[in-house]
Design an enzyme around this catalytic site. Structure first.
Site, mmCIF file in Angstrom:
data_model
loop_
_atom_site.group_PDB
_atom_site.id
_atom_site.type_symbol
_atom_site.label_atom_id
_atom_site.label_comp_id
_atom_site.label_asym_id
_atom_site.label_seq_id
_atom_site.Cartn_x
_atom_site.Cartn_y
_atom_site.Cartn_z
ATOM 1 N N GLU A 103 36.950 -15.478 -5.476
ATOM 2 C CA GLU A 103 36.602 -16.888 -5.295
ATOM 3 C C GLU A 103 37.416 -17.417 -4.117
ATOM 4 O OE1 GLU A 103 37.945 -16.317 -8.577
ATOM 5 O OE2 GLU A 103 36.033 -16.165 -9.652
ATOM 6 N N TYR A 115 35.971 -12.548 4.781
ATOM 7 C CA TYR A 115 35.272 -11.795 3.731
ATOM 8 C C TYR A 115 33.872 -11.375 4.194
ATOM 9 C CZ TYR A 115 39.050 -13.764 0.883
ATOM 10 O OH TYR A 115 40.284 -14.120 0.399
HETATM 11 C C1 COA Z 1 42.526 -15.920 5.617
HETATM 12 C C2 COA Z 1 43.681 -14.985 5.997
HETATM 13 C C3 COA Z 1 44.054 -14.152 4.775
HETATM 14 C C4 COA Z 1 43.195 -14.071 7.136
HETATM 15 O O1 COA Z 1 44.223 -13.114 7.421
HETATM 16 P P1 COA Z 1 44.275 -12.331 8.812
HETATM 17 O O2 COA Z 1 45.184 -11.158 8.649
HETATM 18 O O3 COA Z 1 44.582 -13.282 9.901
HETATM 19 O O4 COA Z 1 42.766 -11.834 8.946
HETATM 20 P P2 COA Z 1 42.255 -10.625 9.875
HETATM 21 O O5 COA Z 1 43.122 -10.523 11.080
HETATM 22 O O6 COA Z 1 42.081 -9.416 9.027
HETATM 23 O O7 COA Z 1 40.840 -11.221 10.310
HETATM 24 C C5 COA Z 1 39.637 -10.470 10.248
HETATM 25 C C6 COA Z 1 38.493 -11.359 10.670
HETATM 26 O O8 COA Z 1 38.368 -12.499 9.813
HETATM 27 C C7 COA Z 1 37.972 -13.643 10.579
HETATM 28 N N1 COA Z 1 39.062 -14.632 10.629
HETATM 29 C C8 COA Z 1 40.338 -14.492 10.207
HETATM 30 N N2 COA Z 1 41.017 -15.648 10.421
HETATM 31 C C9 COA Z 1 40.155 -16.517 10.981
HETATM 32 C C10 COA Z 1 40.267 -17.861 11.444
HETATM 33 N N3 COA Z 1 41.430 -18.549 11.361
HETATM 34 N N4 COA Z 1 39.187 -18.450 11.963
HETATM 35 C C11 COA Z 1 38.003 -17.790 12.047
HETATM 36 N N5 COA Z 1 37.830 -16.495 11.647
HETATM 37 C C12 COA Z 1 38.895 -15.884 11.115
HETATM 38 C C13 COA Z 1 37.682 -13.122 11.963
HETATM 39 O O9 COA Z 1 36.340 -12.677 11.972
HETATM 40 C C14 COA Z 1 38.648 -11.953 12.059
HETATM 41 O O10 COA Z 1 38.283 -11.004 13.030
HETATM 42 P P3 COA Z 1 38.785 -11.232 14.559
HETATM 43 O O11 COA Z 1 40.255 -11.568 14.524
HETATM 44 O O12 COA Z 1 38.499 -9.893 15.194
HETATM 45 O O13 COA Z 1 37.960 -12.349 15.112
HETATM 46 C C15 COA Z 1 44.915 -15.782 6.535
HETATM 47 O O14 COA Z 1 44.482 -16.738 7.487
HETATM 48 C C16 COA Z 1 45.695 -16.494 5.455
HETATM 49 O O15 COA Z 1 46.636 -15.946 4.879
HETATM 50 N N6 COA Z 1 45.303 -17.759 5.158
HETATM 51 C C17 COA Z 1 45.990 -18.546 4.125
HETATM 52 C C18 COA Z 1 45.802 -17.945 2.752
HETATM 53 C C19 COA Z 1 44.345 -17.848 2.364
HETATM 54 O O16 COA Z 1 43.533 -18.718 2.649
HETATM 55 N N7 COA Z 1 44.014 -16.741 1.654
HETATM 56 C C20 COA Z 1 42.687 -16.508 1.139
HETATM 57 C C21 COA Z 1 42.519 -17.247 -0.134
HETATM 58 S S1 COA Z 1 40.921 -16.947 -0.857
#
Ligand code: COA
Length: 144
Positions: A103, A115
């Site tokens: 979720e 995701y």
């Molecule tokens: C969401 C989160 C987990 C992403 O982690 P991350 O390690 O930066 O993600 P990744 O580097 O694996 O990203 C893979 C892809 O996801 C998408 N993505 C990740 N962050 C993004 C952003 N801020 N905006 C748009 N797309 C995004 C992109 O498609 C990205 O690929 P790209 O970098 O080649 O464009 C991180 O921003 C986070 O910890 N956020 C706060 C906690 C949270 O919301 N957790 C999920 C709760 S359900």
């Protein structure tokens, strides 16, 4: 970069990241301890270290042929390096379930984009699922 099972000595760093990411509905240290102390057959708890620092973590529950990703977070300094993607793929590899569910807050565009990039599909909406602030959850699933 090192992936490994989460351990109690990670908790201070994890709680700091958790508070940065989730503010009001952040998990407590007790929540993580519970997951680490239970017989581990139904939890997958992973930590990702970068140069000796906790950069990201994931906690998931496995029941029968389903894994639910309950929490995944990356420290702000380590984002957009593919760390969340790698953690999720590793958890999927370890659990070997047919279905993976999660979720996510409707407003969490970065996570929803992440995701979708990993093959998850939106399959439903849970009305007012989250508190503080109240918000709908998007239910997402991936079939392996
Ligand atoms: C969401 C989160 C987990 C992403 O982690 P991350 O390690 O930066 O993600 P990744 O580097 O694996 O990203 C893979 C892809 O996801 C998408 N993505 C990740 N962050 C993004 C952003 N801020 N905006 C748009 N797309 C995004 C992109 O498609 C990205 O690929 P790209 O970098 O080649 O464009 C991180 O921003 C986070 O910890 N956020 C706060 C906690 C949270 O919301 N957790 C999920 C709760 S359900």
């Amino acid at each position: 970069m090192l992936f490994r099972p989460m351990k109690p000595s990670d908790l201070a760093d994890i709680i700091e990241i958790e508070k940065t990411c989730f503010t009001a509905d952040a998990w407590s240290e007790e929540d993580f301890i519970y997951r680490m102390n239970e017989d581990t057959w139904h939890f997958v708890n992973l930590t990702l270290e970068d140069n000796g620092k906790v950069a990201a973590y994931l906690s998931a529950t496995v029941v029968a042929d389903e894994m639910n990703i309950d929490s995944v977070a990356v420290s702000p300094d380590y984002r957009r390096k593919g760390y969340a993607s790698k953690l999720i793929n590793l958890a999927i590899e370890k659990a070997r379930t047919k279905f993976v569910m999660l979720e996510v807050r409707e407003s969490n565009t970065p996570a929803i984009t992440l995701y979708k990039s990993l093959g998850f599909k939106e399959v439903g909406l849970r009305k007012n699922y989250y508190e503080r602030p109240v918000e709908n959850a998007v239910l997402m699933t991936k079939c392996n």
